[in-house]
Design a protein around this motif. Structure first.
Motif, PDB file in Angstrom:
ATOM      1  N   VAL A  36       9.627 -10.028 -23.094  1.00 32.32           N
ATOM      2  CA  VAL A  36       8.986 -11.219 -23.650  1.00 32.32           C
ATOM      3  C   VAL A  36       7.905 -10.886 -24.963  1.00 32.32           C
ATOM      4  CG1 VAL A  36       7.285 -13.033 -23.287  1.00 32.32           C
ATOM      5  CG2 VAL A  36       8.910 -12.253 -21.477  1.00 32.32           C
ATOM      6  N   MET A  37       7.319  -9.842 -24.777  1.00 27.76           N
ATOM      7  CA  MET A  37       6.388  -9.415 -26.084  1.00 27.76           C
ATOM      8  C   MET A  37       7.233  -9.134 -27.336  1.00 27.76           C
ATOM      9  SD  MET A  37       3.232  -7.274 -24.515  1.00 27.76           S
ATOM     10  CE  MET A  37       1.932  -8.154 -23.787  1.00 27.76           C
ATOM     11  N   GLY A  44      10.467 -10.053 -27.686  1.00 27.91           N
ATOM     12  CA  GLY A  44      11.379 -11.261 -28.186  1.00 27.91           C
ATOM     13  C   GLY A  44      10.562 -12.263 -28.993  1.00 27.91           C
ATOM     14  N   ALA A  45       9.462 -12.441 -28.334  1.00 21.09           N
ATOM     15  CA  ALA A  45       8.611 -13.624 -28.809  1.00 21.09           C
ATOM     16  C   ALA A  45       7.851 -13.022 -30.182  1.00 21.09           C
ATOM     17  CB  ALA A  45       7.507 -14.002 -27.897  1.00 21.09           C
ATOM     18  N   GLY A  46       7.567 -11.885 -30.292  1.00 24.95           N
ATOM     19  CA  GLY A  46       6.725 -11.121 -31.164  1.00 24.95           C
ATOM     20  C   GLY A  46       7.855 -11.166 -32.563  1.00 24.95           C
ATOM     21  N   THR A  47       9.044 -10.912 -32.324  1.00 24.61           N
ATOM     22  CA  THR A  47      10.017 -11.117 -33.251  1.00 24.61           C
ATOM     23  C   THR A  47       9.956 -12.415 -33.898  1.00 24.61           C
ATOM     24  OG1 THR A  47      11.336  -9.011 -32.346  1.00 24.61           O
ATOM     25  CG2 THR A  47      12.599 -10.502 -33.938  1.00 24.61           C
ATOM     26  N   LEU A  48      10.169 -13.381 -32.960  1.00 28.99           N
ATOM     27  CA  LEU A  48      10.367 -14.703 -33.526  1.00 28.99           C
ATOM     28  C   LEU A  48       9.104 -15.169 -34.145  1.00 28.99           C
ATOM     29  CD1 LEU A  48      11.766 -16.681 -30.207  1.00 28.99           C
ATOM     30  CD2 LEU A  48      12.860 -16.289 -32.410  1.00 28.99           C
ATOM     31  N   LEU A  49       7.855 -14.890 -33.850  1.00 22.36           N
ATOM     32  CA  LEU A  49       6.710 -14.837 -34.501  1.00 22.36           C
ATOM     33  C   LEU A  49       6.888 -14.340 -35.729  1.00 22.36           C
ATOM     34  CD1 LEU A  49       3.961 -16.314 -34.197  1.00 22.36           C
ATOM     35  CD2 LEU A  49       3.184 -14.053 -33.659  1.00 22.36           C
ATOM     36  N   ALA A  50       7.287 -13.197 -35.963  1.00 18.28           N
ATOM     37  CA  ALA A  50       7.465 -12.227 -37.299  1.00 18.28           C
ATOM     38  C   ALA A  50       8.287 -12.969 -38.360  1.00 18.28           C
ATOM     39  CB  ALA A  50       7.847 -11.060 -37.104  1.00 18.28           C
ATOM     40  N   LEU A  51       9.427 -13.641 -37.844  1.00 20.26           N
ATOM     41  CA  LEU A  51      10.274 -14.238 -38.398  1.00 20.26           C
ATOM     42  C   LEU A  51       9.845 -15.836 -38.900  1.00 20.26           C
ATOM     43  CD1 LEU A  51      13.513 -12.969 -36.819  1.00 20.26           C
ATOM     44  CD2 LEU A  51      12.578 -12.276 -38.961  1.00 20.26           C
ATOM     45  N   GLY A  52       8.868 -16.387 -37.948  1.00 15.74           N
ATOM     46  CA  GLY A  52       8.365 -17.717 -38.426  1.00 15.74           C
ATOM     47  C   GLY A  52       9.461 -18.682 -37.632  1.00 15.74           C
ATOM     48  N   LYS A  53      10.179 -17.967 -36.718  1.00 14.53           N
ATOM     49  CA  LYS A  53      11.088 -18.980 -35.991  1.00 14.53           C
ATOM     50  C   LYS A  53      10.252 -19.604 -34.536  1.00 14.53           C
ATOM     51  CE  LYS A  53      14.320 -18.252 -38.745  1.00 14.53           C
ATOM     52  NZ  LYS A  53      14.759 -19.407 -39.674  1.00 14.53           N
ATOM     53  N   ARG A  65       5.114 -21.618 -32.666  1.00  9.49           N
ATOM     54  CA  ARG A  65       4.262 -22.193 -31.495  1.00  9.49           C
ATOM     55  C   ARG A  65       4.589 -21.804 -30.286  1.00  9.49           C
ATOM     56  NH1 ARG A  65       3.126 -28.338 -33.470  1.00  9.49           N
ATOM     57  NH2 ARG A  65       5.479 -27.989 -34.685  1.00  9.49           N
ATOM     58  N   VAL A  66       5.915 -21.919 -30.084  1.00 10.46           N
ATOM     59  CA  VAL A  66       6.629 -21.441 -28.651  1.00 10.46           C
ATOM     60  C   VAL A  66       6.102 -19.786 -28.579  1.00 10.46           C
ATOM     61  CG1 VAL A  66       8.695 -21.144 -27.241  1.00 10.46           C
ATOM     62  CG2 VAL A  66       8.333 -23.365 -28.610  1.00 10.46           C
ATOM     63  N   ALA A  67       6.589 -19.248 -29.511  1.00 15.07           N
ATOM     64  CA  ALA A  67       6.311 -17.728 -29.673  1.00 15.07           C
ATOM     65  C   ALA A  67       4.865 -17.208 -29.257  1.00 15.07           C
ATOM     66  CB  ALA A  67       6.902 -17.069 -30.899  1.00 15.07           C
ATOM     67  N   GLY A  68       4.096 -17.992 -30.023  1.00 13.98           N
ATOM     68  CA  GLY A  68       2.771 -17.713 -29.670  1.00 13.98           C
ATOM     69  C   GLY A  68       2.252 -17.947 -28.328  1.00 13.98           C
ATOM     70  N   ALA A  69       2.780 -19.194 -27.773  1.00 12.94           N
ATOM     71  CA  ALA A  69       2.344 -19.528 -26.368  1.00 12.94           C
ATOM     72  C   ALA A  69       3.059 -18.414 -25.507  1.00 12.94           C
ATOM     73  CB  ALA A  69       2.844 -20.929 -26.081  1.00 12.94           C
ATOM     74  N   ALA A  70       4.401 -18.154 -25.626  1.00 12.39           N
ATOM     75  CA  ALA A  70       4.779 -17.175 -24.623  1.00 12.39           C
ATOM     76  C   ALA A  70       4.236 -15.651 -24.853  1.00 12.39           C
ATOM     77  CB  ALA A  70       6.359 -16.908 -25.321  1.00 12.39           C
ATOM     78  N   LEU A  71       3.810 -15.477 -25.924  1.00 11.34           N
ATOM     79  CA  LEU A  71       2.794 -14.015 -26.039  1.00 11.34           C
ATOM     80  C   LEU A  71       1.426 -14.117 -25.339  1.00 11.34           C
ATOM     81  CD1 LEU A  71       3.652 -13.290 -29.851  1.00 11.34           C
ATOM     82  CD2 LEU A  71       4.259 -12.044 -27.693  1.00 11.34           C
ATOM     83  N   ALA A  72       0.939 -15.316 -25.607  1.00  6.77           N
ATOM     84  CA  ALA A  72      -0.580 -15.615 -24.830  1.00  6.77           C
ATOM     85  C   ALA A  72      -0.249 -15.581 -23.311  1.00  6.77           C
ATOM     86  CB  ALA A  72      -1.053 -17.113 -25.340  1.00  6.77           C
ATOM     87  N   LEU A  73       0.746 -16.069 -22.853  1.00  5.89           N
ATOM     88  CA  LEU A  73       1.171 -16.068 -21.397  1.00  5.89           C
ATOM     89  C   LEU A  73       1.531 -14.929 -20.875  1.00  5.89           C
ATOM     90  CD1 LEU A  73       3.037 -19.376 -20.911  1.00  5.89           C
ATOM     91  CD2 LEU A  73       0.713 -18.774 -20.184  1.00  5.89           C
ATOM     92  N   SER A  74       2.068 -13.977 -21.810  1.00  3.51           N
ATOM     93  CA  SER A  74       2.430 -12.327 -21.293  1.00  3.51           C
ATOM     94  C   SER A  74       1.220 -11.473 -21.400  1.00  3.51           C
ATOM     95  CB  SER A  74       3.643 -11.911 -21.961  1.00  3.51           C
ATOM     96  OG  SER A  74       3.219 -11.450 -23.338  1.00  3.51           O
ATOM     97  N   LEU A  75       0.265 -12.020 -22.403  1.00  3.12           N
ATOM     98  CA  LEU A  75      -0.879 -11.152 -22.718  1.00  3.12           C
ATOM     99  C   LEU A  75      -2.040 -11.233 -21.652  1.00  3.12           C
ATOM    100  CD1 LEU A  75      -1.849  -8.948 -24.714  1.00  3.12           C
ATOM    101  CD2 LEU A  75      -2.810 -10.917 -26.095  1.00  3.12           C
ATOM    102  N   VAL A  76      -2.167 -12.286 -21.069  1.00  2.00           N
ATOM    103  CA  VAL A  76      -3.124 -12.467 -19.869  1.00  2.00           C
ATOM    104  C   VAL A  76      -3.032 -11.638 -18.879  1.00  2.00           C
ATOM    105  CG1 VAL A  76      -3.977 -14.214 -18.410  1.00  2.00           C
ATOM    106  CG2 VAL A  76      -3.662 -14.788 -20.741  1.00  2.00           C
ATOM    107  N   PRO A  77      -1.912 -11.672 -18.072  1.00  2.00           N
ATOM    108  CA  PRO A  77      -1.776 -10.659 -17.089  1.00  2.00           C
ATOM    109  C   PRO A  77      -1.666  -9.229 -17.295  1.00  2.00           C
ATOM    110  CG  PRO A  77       0.040 -11.622 -17.195  1.00  2.00           C
ATOM    111  CD  PRO A  77      -0.691 -12.497 -18.319  1.00  2.00           C
TER     112      PRO A  77
END
Length: 166
Positions: free
Chosen positions: A60-61, A63-72, A75-87
């Protein structure tokens, strides 16, 4: 615009490298995943396989990090990263449980570093890049529909009243 194109990959780089590391070397993260599994995963019915949880979180980190880096889908990528970072933060860097001052200081540094990253991805997930948010668009569409229905009702009353003989 230019700042987003620079800031997103910079923020994402931390997640991409952590995610790849978790996929390749899950071992050091397994004890934290066991704590997570006992506290959260089992009651939710998530598989009780700490190594699998570490690898999924890493995927998740990355994949979502790659999407965020590419600008794809930022907002969804940021939310996924936040959800993976908390635990990962609360189960891996429990500095308050450490007795050794050096270990405690290192874990505290990691914990608050992760909170800083969490702040960054929350901002990324809320950033609309100048476009109206989904909430605004929904409210605006409802407002327009309400105005159109009021106009249609007035037109219907007017049409009926024009045909009345009195």
């Amino acid at each position: 615009m230019v700042f987003r194109k620079l800031a997103r990959p910079l923020l994402a780089s931390a997640f991409i490298t952590r995610g790849i590391d978790a996929l390749q070397h899950p071992g050091s993260r397994i004890p934290a995943a066991q704590k997570f599994s006992a506290a959260v995963a089992e009651p939710l019915g998530v598989p009780n396989d700490p190594e699998l949880l570490v690898r999924v979180n890493g995927a998740v980190m990355a994949g979502a990090g790659t999407l965020l880096a590419l600008g794809k889908f930022p907002r969804v990528a940021g939310a996924a990263l936040a959800l993976s970072l908390v635990p990962a933060t609360f189960f891996e860097h429990r500095f308050w449980e450490e007795e050794d001052p050096e270990v405690k200081a290192a874990e505290k540094k990691q914990f608050f570093g992760n909170l800083g990253l969490l702040g960054g991805v929350v901002l990324a997930s809320l950033d609309t890049a100048g476009n109206p948010s989904l909430v605004w668009r929904t409210k605006n569409a409802a407002h327009i529909a309400s105005l159109e229905s009021q106009l249609a009702a007035k037109n219907a009353v007017s049409a009926v009243s024009d045909k009345l003989p009195f």
